[in-house]
Write a protein that holds these residues in place. Structure first.
Motif, mmCIF file in Angstrom:
data_model
loop_
_atom_site.group_PDB
_atom_site.id
_atom_site.type_symbol
_atom_site.label_atom_id
_atom_site.label_comp_id
_atom_site.label_asym_id
_atom_site.label_seq_id
_atom_site.Cartn_x
_atom_site.Cartn_y
_atom_site.Cartn_z
ATOM 1 N N ASP A 227 0.845 -1.188 0.000
ATOM 2 C CA ASP A 227 0.000 0.000 0.000
ATOM 3 C C ASP A 227 0.884 1.243 0.000
ATOM 4 O OD1 ASP A 227 0.039 1.368 2.901
ATOM 5 O OD2 ASP A 227 0.171 -0.808 3.164
ATOM 6 N N PRO A 228 0.366 2.391 -0.464
ATOM 7 C CA PRO A 228 1.214 3.568 -0.674
ATOM 8 C C PRO A 228 1.972 4.045 0.559
ATOM 9 C CG PRO A 228 -0.909 3.878 -1.738
ATOM 10 C CD PRO A 228 -1.017 2.617 -0.935
ATOM 11 N N LEU A 229 1.327 4.069 1.725
ATOM 12 C CA LEU A 229 2.002 4.576 2.915
ATOM 13 C C LEU A 229 3.106 3.632 3.356
ATOM 14 C CD1 LEU A 229 2.100 6.851 4.992
ATOM 15 C CD2 LEU A 229 0.514 5.524 6.408
ATOM 16 N N THR A 230 2.831 2.330 3.348
ATOM 17 C CA THR A 230 3.856 1.350 3.732
ATOM 18 C C THR A 230 5.064 1.450 2.811
ATOM 19 O OG1 THR A 230 2.242 -0.203 4.662
ATOM 20 C CG2 THR A 230 4.353 -1.122 3.964
ATOM 21 N N VAL A 231 4.818 1.574 1.507
ATOM 22 C CA VAL A 231 5.923 1.645 0.548
ATOM 23 C C VAL A 231 6.705 2.940 0.712
ATOM 24 C CG1 VAL A 231 6.439 1.846 -1.920
ATOM 25 C CG2 VAL A 231 4.896 0.069 -1.099
ATOM 26 N N ALA A 232 6.006 4.052 0.953
ATOM 27 C CA ALA A 232 6.709 5.320 1.168
ATOM 28 C C ALA A 232 7.563 5.253 2.431
ATOM 29 C CB ALA A 232 5.708 6.462 1.263
ATOM 30 N N ASP A 233 7.022 4.642 3.495
ATOM 31 C CA ASP A 233 7.810 4.459 4.715
ATOM 32 C C ASP A 233 9.053 3.625 4.416
ATOM 33 O OD1 ASP A 233 6.071 5.889 6.361
ATOM 34 O OD2 ASP A 233 4.995 4.115 7.069
ATOM 35 N N ARG A 234 8.863 2.526 3.706
ATOM 36 C CA ARG A 234 10.000 1.662 3.372
ATOM 37 C C ARG A 234 11.035 2.423 2.537
ATOM 38 N NH1 ARG A 234 6.545 -3.666 1.437
ATOM 39 N NH2 ARG A 234 6.137 -4.544 3.518
ATOM 40 N N ALA A 235 10.555 3.228 1.605
ATOM 41 C CA ALA A 235 11.478 3.946 0.721
ATOM 42 C C ALA A 235 12.296 4.971 1.486
ATOM 43 C CB ALA A 235 10.690 4.620 -0.409
ATOM 44 N N ILE A 236 11.641 5.718 2.370
ATOM 45 C CA ILE A 236 12.369 6.727 3.138
ATOM 46 C C ILE A 236 13.358 6.065 4.078
ATOM 47 C CG2 ILE A 236 10.953 7.058 5.216
ATOM 48 C CD1 ILE A 236 11.825 9.973 3.001
ATOM 49 N N LEU A 237 12.944 4.934 4.652
ATOM 50 C CA LEU A 237 13.834 4.189 5.549
ATOM 51 C C LEU A 237 14.961 3.520 4.769
ATOM 52 C CD1 LEU A 237 11.137 2.586 7.888
ATOM 53 C CD2 LEU A 237 12.762 4.381 8.504
ATOM 54 N N PHE A 238 14.661 3.078 3.558
ATOM 55 C CA PHE A 238 15.684 2.425 2.738
ATOM 56 C C PHE A 238 16.859 3.355 2.491
ATOM 57 C CE2 PHE A 238 17.532 1.937 -1.489
ATOM 58 C CZ PHE A 238 18.034 0.650 -1.414
ATOM 59 N N LYS A 239 16.577 4.586 2.114
ATOM 60 C CA LYS A 239 17.657 5.511 1.770
ATOM 61 C C LYS A 239 18.537 5.791 2.987
ATOM 62 C CE LYS A 239 16.579 8.942 -1.079
ATOM 63 N NZ LYS A 239 15.811 10.058 -1.712
ATOM 64 N N THR A 240 17.923 6.053 4.131
ATOM 65 C CA THR A 240 18.709 6.335 5.341
ATOM 66 C C THR A 240 19.422 5.087 5.835
ATOM 67 O OG1 THR A 240 17.219 8.125 5.987
ATOM 68 C CG2 THR A 240 18.584 7.169 7.718
ATOM 69 N N ALA A 241 18.720 3.964 5.835
ATOM 70 C CA ALA A 241 19.316 2.718 6.315
ATOM 71 C C ALA A 241 20.491 2.298 5.440
ATOM 72 C CB ALA A 241 18.267 1.611 6.347
ATOM 73 N N THR A 242 20.353 2.459 4.128
ATOM 74 C CA THR A 242 21.444 2.107 3.213
ATOM 75 C C THR A 242 22.686 2.935 3.520
ATOM 76 O OG1 THR A 242 19.954 1.392 1.450
ATOM 77 C CG2 THR A 242 22.156 2.115 0.794
ATOM 78 N N LYS A 243 22.496 4.213 3.810
ATOM 79 C CA LYS A 243 23.635 5.069 4.154
ATOM 80 C C LYS A 243 24.280 4.622 5.462
ATOM 81 C CE LYS A 243 21.697 9.069 1.764
ATOM 82 N NZ LYS A 243 21.132 10.425 1.892
ATOM 83 N N GLN A 244 23.461 4.267 6.447
ATOM 84 C CA GLN A 244 24.012 3.844 7.732
ATOM 85 C C GLN A 244 24.768 2.522 7.606
ATOM 86 O OE1 GLN A 244 20.695 3.794 10.447
ATOM 87 N NE2 GLN A 244 20.675 6.015 10.683
ATOM 88 N N ILE A 245 24.183 1.580 6.881
ATOM 89 C CA ILE A 245 24.855 0.292 6.681
ATOM 90 C C ILE A 245 26.147 0.490 5.892
ATOM 91 C CG2 ILE A 245 24.659 -1.937 5.500
ATOM 92 C CD1 ILE A 245 21.633 -1.855 6.180
ATOM 93 N N ALA A 246 26.100 1.350 4.886
ATOM 94 C CA ALA A 246 27.288 1.603 4.071
ATOM 95 C C ALA A 246 28.417 2.208 4.900
ATOM 96 C CB ALA A 246 26.927 2.528 2.908
ATOM 97 N N TYR A 247 28.078 3.115 5.826
ATOM 98 C CA TYR A 247 29.100 3.687 6.708
ATOM 99 C C TYR A 247 29.935 2.586 7.366
ATOM 100 C CZ TYR A 247 27.179 8.498 6.781
ATOM 101 O OH TYR A 247 26.764 9.765 6.467
ATOM 102 N N GLN A 248 29.257 1.524 7.782
ATOM 103 C CA GLN A 248 29.949 0.448 8.489
ATOM 104 C C GLN A 248 30.867 -0.373 7.588
ATOM 105 O OE1 GLN A 248 26.787 -1.713 10.440
ATOM 106 N NE2 GLN A 248 26.392 -0.070 11.909
#
Length: 461
Positions: A227-248
């Motif tokens: 659903d749109p809200l779940t996907v938007a939440d996942r997308a916003i979290l994906f970008k930040t989470a990817t950066k945090q994981i990449a830092y490590q």
């Protein structure tokens, strides 16, 4: 704590939260976040007792996060907040349906929040609340929407310090060369790939597919649809989470739409479909392309309003460096069947898979606003039973006789500002604020002296 055993109601289903008081106690802290206008997550850690309190009654978060840009510079002309208001706290209400643990932070409990008014009603300029309004619009017409998002992004063997020292020039890519869909390159960074697939899955941001793209150090990920809200939440979290994981892993990702003039840009494609009572509203076996009348009206709405919502899909000055002919990014408002040179790529198939891919957005989108804009335009077409007058493009969409999209952020902001239709769906308060922020972005760019100017004019002129 009062949130033990809390139930989340969504439609007819009931699910349990994914964190408990014991989880917070064991972690000895929790993390909460909101999203600003540019799609940048802003957050803080909370003591367990404070977390329990704010989960029940909300908390104050300085409203400057809706009154400054991605560089933390305060907007001069914004009316929502500013020096004239003293930058007070805005109310934030946590959404328990977003509860999850952060696997790369020892399973710290985490939740997203919405900005609300003092009486608990939605704050109009909040990006997440804006998407919620559009979802209600679709539901009022009797439809459930389903979305999916794909991101491309470049990765570099750099640190925040080295980026500054190098002036963001001569960066070292994670891997060299142009090697799309490579079966070799992931092996050079296997632990990073594994963490993206597994830790994001554990973070309830399921990656449906991950592969290398054409370009040095480029990856593409498709997030599981929903659903749109779940996907938007996942997308916003994906970008930040990817950066945090990449830092490590000693890696710096960038979701800029176009970081290098000589390389392809980075997309943020949006897949869309509608259904009623679990039955596809887009598929029709009797149509030569498998497209229902509802699908055609949805598409007609997006074609009509694509110029008006472009600032939501291309929200930065840099976004328009990607939208150039022949670089896999559309420049005209047109559509076709399974053709990657157009703005709206119709993907026919089974009732479950029939959908449209909006290819205009870059990786720099704010997912809440991009999805809100796309859905608003499509639902307008459905509500008014718009006819799909334009024939599908055959061949090169760049050379087709189709309306050209606005060519700059300034033009796109003006189109949004003047759109009575989008104003009627997203609301005047949101549109006024967002347009002000985009014009600020343009102003900041106009005042900047670029490397191109220095190289071209410094000595010669």
């Amino acid at each position: 704590y009062g949130f033990v055993g809390l139930q989340i109601h969504k439609g007819d289903s009931v699910t349990q939260t994914k964190i408990t008081a014991a989880d917070v106690d064991n972690a000895r802290r929790a993390k909460v976040a909101v999203t600003d206008i540019d799609g940048v997550m802003r957050g803080k850690y909370l003591h367990p007792s404070k977390f329990a309190s704010v989960l029940k009654g909300g908390f104050g978060f300085c409203d400057v996060v809706l009154g400054w840009d991605s560089a933390d510079e305060c907007y001069e002309d914004a009316t929502f907040t500013g020096w004239h208001s003293g930058y007070p706290d805005a109310n934030v209400q946590l959404d328990p349906s977003t509860a999850r643990k952060i696997p790369w932070e020892d399973n710290v409990p985490f939740m997203l929040g919405d900005f609300v008014k003092a009486d608990g009603s939605p704050l109009p300029v909040c990006p997440r609340q804006t998407l919620k309004r559009v979802i209600k619009y679709g539901e009022s017409l009797g439809y459930d929407a389903r979305f999916g998002v794909e991101f491309e992004w470049f990765n570099f063997r750099e640190t925040p310090e080295s980026l500054q020292e190098k002036g963001f020039q001569n960066l070292t890519p994670m891997t060299p060369g142009m090697f799309g869909y490579s079966m070799l390159r992931p092996a050079l960074n296997q632990s990073f790939f594994d963490d993206l697939m597994i830790k994001l899955q554990d973070f309830d941001v399921p990656v449906e597919g991950l592969h290398t793209e054409t370009g040095p150090g480029v990856l593409e990920a498709a997030l599981l649809n929903g659903d749109p809200l779940t996907v938007a939440d996942r997308a916003i979290l994906f970008k930040t989470a990817t950066k945090q994981i990449a830092y490590q892993h000693g890696i710096i990702p960038t979701f800029m739409a176009k970081w290098n003039a000589d390389l392809p840009g980075s997309s943020g494609h949006i897949h869309q479909s509608l259904s009623q009572n679990g039955v596809s509203s887009f598929h029709d076996d009797s149509d030569p392309n498998g497209m229902s009348d509802t699908f055609k009206s949805y598409l007609a709405g997006q074609l009509l309003l694509l110029p008006d919502i472009l600032a939501l899909l291309a929200p930065t000055v840099n976004s328009f460096k990607r939208l150039v002919e022949g670089m896999w990014a559309p420049t005209k408002a047109n559509w076709a069947i399974d053709n990657r040179t157009v703005a709206l790529r119709v993907i026919p198939g089974s009732p479950k898979s029939t959908r449209v891919e909006l290819r205009v957005g870059g990786a720099d989108i704010n997912p809440y606003l991009a999805i809100a804009g796309a859905m608003a335009a499509g639902m307008y077409g459905v509500e008014h039973s718009l006819a799909l007058k334009d024939a599908p493009i055959v061949g090169n969409g760049y050379t087709a006789d189709s309306p050209r999209l606005p060519g700059s952020l300034s033009e796109a902001a003006d189109a949004l500002d003047n759109s009575s239709i989008i104003r009627g769906i997203l609301g005047d308060e949101f549109v006024d604020h967002f347009v002000q922020t985009r014009r600020w972005e343009v102003k900041q760019y106009k005042q900047a002296v670029t490397d191109w100017e220095l190289k071209r004019y410094f000595e010669i002129i």
